[in-house]
Design a protein around this motif. Structure first.
Motif, mmCIF file in Angstrom:
data_model
loop_
_atom_site.group_PDB
_atom_site.id
_atom_site.type_symbol
_atom_site.label_atom_id
_atom_site.label_comp_id
_atom_site.label_asym_id
_atom_site.label_seq_id
_atom_site.Cartn_x
_atom_site.Cartn_y
_atom_site.Cartn_z
ATOM 1 N N GLY A 43 0.802 -1.212 0.000
ATOM 2 C CA GLY A 43 0.000 0.000 0.000
ATOM 3 C C GLY A 43 0.840 1.271 0.000
ATOM 4 N N ARG A 44 2.154 1.100 0.115
ATOM 5 C CA ARG A 44 3.046 2.265 0.077
ATOM 6 C C ARG A 44 3.587 2.530 -1.329
ATOM 7 N NH1 ARG A 44 4.602 -0.466 4.763
ATOM 8 N NH2 ARG A 44 6.394 -1.400 3.697
ATOM 9 N N GLU A 45 3.378 1.594 -2.241
ATOM 10 C CA GLU A 45 3.861 1.761 -3.598
ATOM 11 C C GLU A 45 3.102 2.880 -4.315
ATOM 12 O OE1 GLU A 45 4.091 -2.480 -2.216
ATOM 13 O OE2 GLU A 45 2.509 -0.964 -2.353
ATOM 14 N N ALA A 46 3.767 3.520 -5.272
ATOM 15 C CA ALA A 46 3.159 4.649 -5.980
ATOM 16 C C ALA A 46 1.847 4.253 -6.644
ATOM 17 C CB ALA A 46 4.135 5.201 -7.019
ATOM 18 N N MET A 47 1.790 3.055 -7.236
ATOM 19 C CA MET A 47 0.578 2.661 -7.951
ATOM 20 C C MET A 47 -0.503 2.074 -7.034
ATOM 21 S SD MET A 47 1.751 -0.824 -9.944
ATOM 22 C CE MET A 47 3.136 -0.006 -10.734
ATOM 23 N N TRP A 48 -0.181 1.897 -5.759
ATOM 24 C CA TRP A 48 -1.163 1.318 -4.826
ATOM 25 C C TRP A 48 -1.490 2.230 -3.646
ATOM 26 C CZ3 TRP A 48 -3.914 -2.656 -6.334
ATOM 27 C CH2 TRP A 48 -3.374 -3.579 -7.233
ATOM 28 N N LYS A 49 -0.859 3.376 -3.551
ATOM 29 C CA LYS A 49 -0.973 4.171 -2.324
ATOM 30 C C LYS A 49 -2.364 4.766 -2.101
ATOM 31 C CE LYS A 49 0.907 8.479 -4.265
ATOM 32 N NZ LYS A 49 1.978 9.482 -4.123
ATOM 33 N N TYR A 50 -3.189 4.818 -3.129
ATOM 34 C CA TYR A 50 -4.558 5.324 -2.968
ATOM 35 C C TYR A 50 -5.579 4.201 -2.800
ATOM 36 C CZ TYR A 50 -2.561 9.680 -4.813
ATOM 37 O OH TYR A 50 -1.800 10.806 -5.020
ATOM 38 N N THR A 51 -5.137 2.958 -2.934
ATOM 39 C CA THR A 51 -6.044 1.812 -3.006
ATOM 40 C C THR A 51 -6.173 1.110 -1.657
ATOM 41 O OG1 THR A 51 -5.194 1.474 -5.250
ATOM 42 C CG2 THR A 51 -6.541 -0.290 -4.320
ATOM 43 N N PRO A 52 -7.376 0.681 -1.263
ATOM 44 C CA PRO A 52 -7.546 -0.103 -0.029
ATOM 45 C C PRO A 52 -7.093 -1.549 -0.252
ATOM 46 C CG PRO A 52 -9.673 0.158 -1.105
ATOM 47 C CD PRO A 52 -8.689 0.959 -1.907
ATOM 48 N N VAL A 53 -5.786 -1.768 -0.210
ATOM 49 C CA VAL A 53 -5.225 -3.057 -0.603
ATOM 50 C C VAL A 53 -5.686 -4.189 0.320
ATOM 51 C CG1 VAL A 53 -3.244 -2.059 -1.771
ATOM 52 C CG2 VAL A 53 -3.093 -2.570 0.657
ATOM 53 N N ALA A 54 -5.983 -3.892 1.573
ATOM 54 C CA ALA A 54 -6.425 -4.951 2.486
ATOM 55 C C ALA A 54 -7.723 -5.583 2.000
ATOM 56 C CB ALA A 54 -6.594 -4.393 3.893
ATOM 57 N N GLU A 98 1.512 -4.601 -15.247
ATOM 58 C CA GLU A 98 2.421 -3.691 -14.553
ATOM 59 C C GLU A 98 2.262 -3.769 -13.046
ATOM 60 O OE1 GLU A 98 1.527 0.182 -16.039
ATOM 61 O OE2 GLU A 98 2.831 -0.045 -17.785
ATOM 62 N N ASP A 99 1.297 -4.553 -12.570
ATOM 63 C CA ASP A 99 1.088 -4.648 -11.133
ATOM 64 C C ASP A 99 0.734 -6.077 -10.756
ATOM 65 O OD1 ASP A 99 -1.874 -5.058 -11.072
ATOM 66 O OD2 ASP A 99 -1.953 -3.019 -11.838
ATOM 67 N N ARG A 100 0.738 -6.337 -9.464
ATOM 68 C CA ARG A 100 0.578 -7.710 -8.972
ATOM 69 C C ARG A 100 -0.820 -8.275 -9.240
ATOM 70 N NH1 ARG A 100 3.408 -11.070 -5.382
ATOM 71 N NH2 ARG A 100 2.073 -12.672 -4.468
ATOM 72 N N ALA A 101 -1.858 -7.458 -9.139
ATOM 73 C CA ALA A 101 -3.213 -7.955 -9.368
ATOM 74 C C ALA A 101 -3.382 -8.417 -10.812
ATOM 75 C CB ALA A 101 -4.237 -6.879 -9.020
ATOM 76 N N SER A 102 -2.901 -7.610 -11.738
ATOM 77 C CA SER A 102 -2.981 -7.977 -13.154
ATOM 78 C C SER A 102 -2.166 -9.239 -13.432
ATOM 79 C CB SER A 102 -2.482 -6.808 -14.002
ATOM 80 O OG SER A 102 -2.481 -7.121 -15.371
ATOM 81 N N ALA A 103 -0.978 -9.326 -12.831
ATOM 82 C CA ALA A 103 -0.139 -10.511 -13.025
ATOM 83 C C ALA A 103 -0.760 -11.745 -12.393
ATOM 84 C CB ALA A 103 1.253 -10.262 -12.444
#
Length: 392
Positions: A43-54, A98-103
């Motif tokens: 959640g600290r990554e630039a592409m995830w910092k706005y997302t509720p990753v939990a 480009e991100d873990r969810a897509s991969a």
């Protein structure tokens, strides 16, 4: 024995274990189809910092059901659908995660749904998914649009879902495709999607994302304008209620000469915890002479407790362009508009509805499908009927 320099040591390590290096341009982001190549999301990554990753944990790290699912598709001349294996040469042509969810979705899908579109006469097709269920699922779709083909493709999503997916659009020379992705999921649905489009010479793409439902919806469209004189218009409209998180990360890569793009996203928010995120990246590459590009995002905050984040980015690697720009604005109701409407005898409640309706309909009316436009306008009206702002 010769000494190893720090740079050599870093390059010999697995990509996901290398020391972080600032990405100098948008196109230099790390990509891979294997989920294990990406580090765990904090959640600290630039592409995830706005997302509720939990809330997305099972889609980011868990095993996903990648088997074929039930869908409905309307029929039209020159349009066909079928399931194809992972070895199909078209898979991966338009883009790479480009991100873990897509991969994670790419790693786990078993077969891809192939949609073929051919024929110069315009046709409209609706692909509906409404029975995915609540289990964590992966999906992959490839839309192949033949040279000179012309069509509108509506991707209709509703019901329950915990879905991570990738969608590829392959547009041949001179092809003209309008794709409308409609998210009307149930309130507890989770949907993370990457849309990749590859445009050949003279191809035209209109990509419209309409998001009205779902607990967390993150839809990231990207368009690679590879062919000369290709044209992309990316539009979006979204309405977030309390606790709802709606996110869009848009990327337009001008690569070929004399290409054009327009990006316009508009959203409304209401209720405690309503959150929207829009990030717009435009890259004009060194070969993209004669580029004409503009992106904008507008957000209307209807109540206290709602938050909209808007981040436009523009990178230009050639000085020979027609024009490029970006804009972003987030605000509340325009008091002058409300005063004008009330001075004409319209109640404050109805005046507020009219303002929001006009704000979002500017996107909906550009879809080009009258029946779908009418249905989406009715859905927005239903949102406004229960709006906290309308009742205030």
């Amino acid at each position: 024995m010769s000494a190893t320099t720090p740079a050599q040591a870093e390059q010999s390590a697995p990509k996901h274990m290398r020391a972080p290096v600032p990405v100098q341009t948008r196109s230099e982001r790390f990509t891979s189809t294997e989920v294990t190549d990406f580090p765990e999301v904090t959640g600290r990554e630039a592409m995830w910092k706005y997302t509720p990753v939990a809330r997305l944990a099972d889609l980011l790290t868990g095993e996903l059901d990648g088997s074929p699912y039930v869908y409905d598709a309307t029929t039209a001349s020159g349009v066909s659908t079928e399931w194809v294996g992972r070895e199909d040469a078209r898979i991966g042509t338009a883009g790479t995660p480009e991100d873990r969810a897509s991969a994670n979705a790419w790693t786990h899908f078993q077969q891809a749904l192939l949609v073929r579109i051919a024929g110069a006469e315009h046709k409209e097709v609706t692909l509906t998914r409404s029975a995915l269920g609540g289990a964590a699922r992966a999906a992959h779709t490839v839309v192949e649009v033949a040279e000179g083909a012309n069509a509108t493709l509506i991707l209709q999503n509703s019901g329950s879902a915990h879905l991570a997916e990738n969608v590829e659009f392959l547009l041949g020379a001179g092809a003209d495709l309008t794709v409308v992705s409609v998210q009307e999921w149930d309130d507890d649905a989770l949907h993370v999607a990457a849309h990749f489009a590859e445009l050949a010479e003279g191809a035209r793409l209109k990509h419209v994302a309409i998001t009205l439902g779902g607990g967390v919806v993150r839809l990231n469209p990207s368009a690679h304008l590879a062919g000369a004189r290709s044209d992309a218009e990316l539009l979006g409209a979204y309405f977030a209620d309390a606790t709802q998180h709606l996110e869009q990360q848009v990327y337009v890569h001008h690569d070929g000469p004399e290409t054009r793009s327009r990006v316009t996203y508009k959203g409304a928010l209401q209720g405690e915890g309503a959150r929207t995120v829009w990030i717009g990246d435009v890259l004009i590459g060194p070969k993209a002479v004669g580029t004409d590009s503009y992106e904008q995002n507008r957000n209307l905050v209807l109540t206290d407790g709602a938050r909209a984040d808007s981040v436009p980015n523009l990178e230009i690697e050639t000085g020979d362009i027609v024009g490029a720009g970006h804009a972003s604005a987030t605000g509340r109701f325009d008091d002058e508009q409300l005063f004008y409407l009330q001075s004409r005898g319209i109640t404050e409640e109805e005046a507020r509805r009219l303002v929001v309706r006009g704000f979002l309909f500017e996107i909906v009316q550009r879809i080009g499908s009258p029946a779908l436009q009418d249905r989406l306008q009715a859905a927005i009206e239903a949102e406004l009927t229960t709006s906290v702002a309308a009742a205030s």
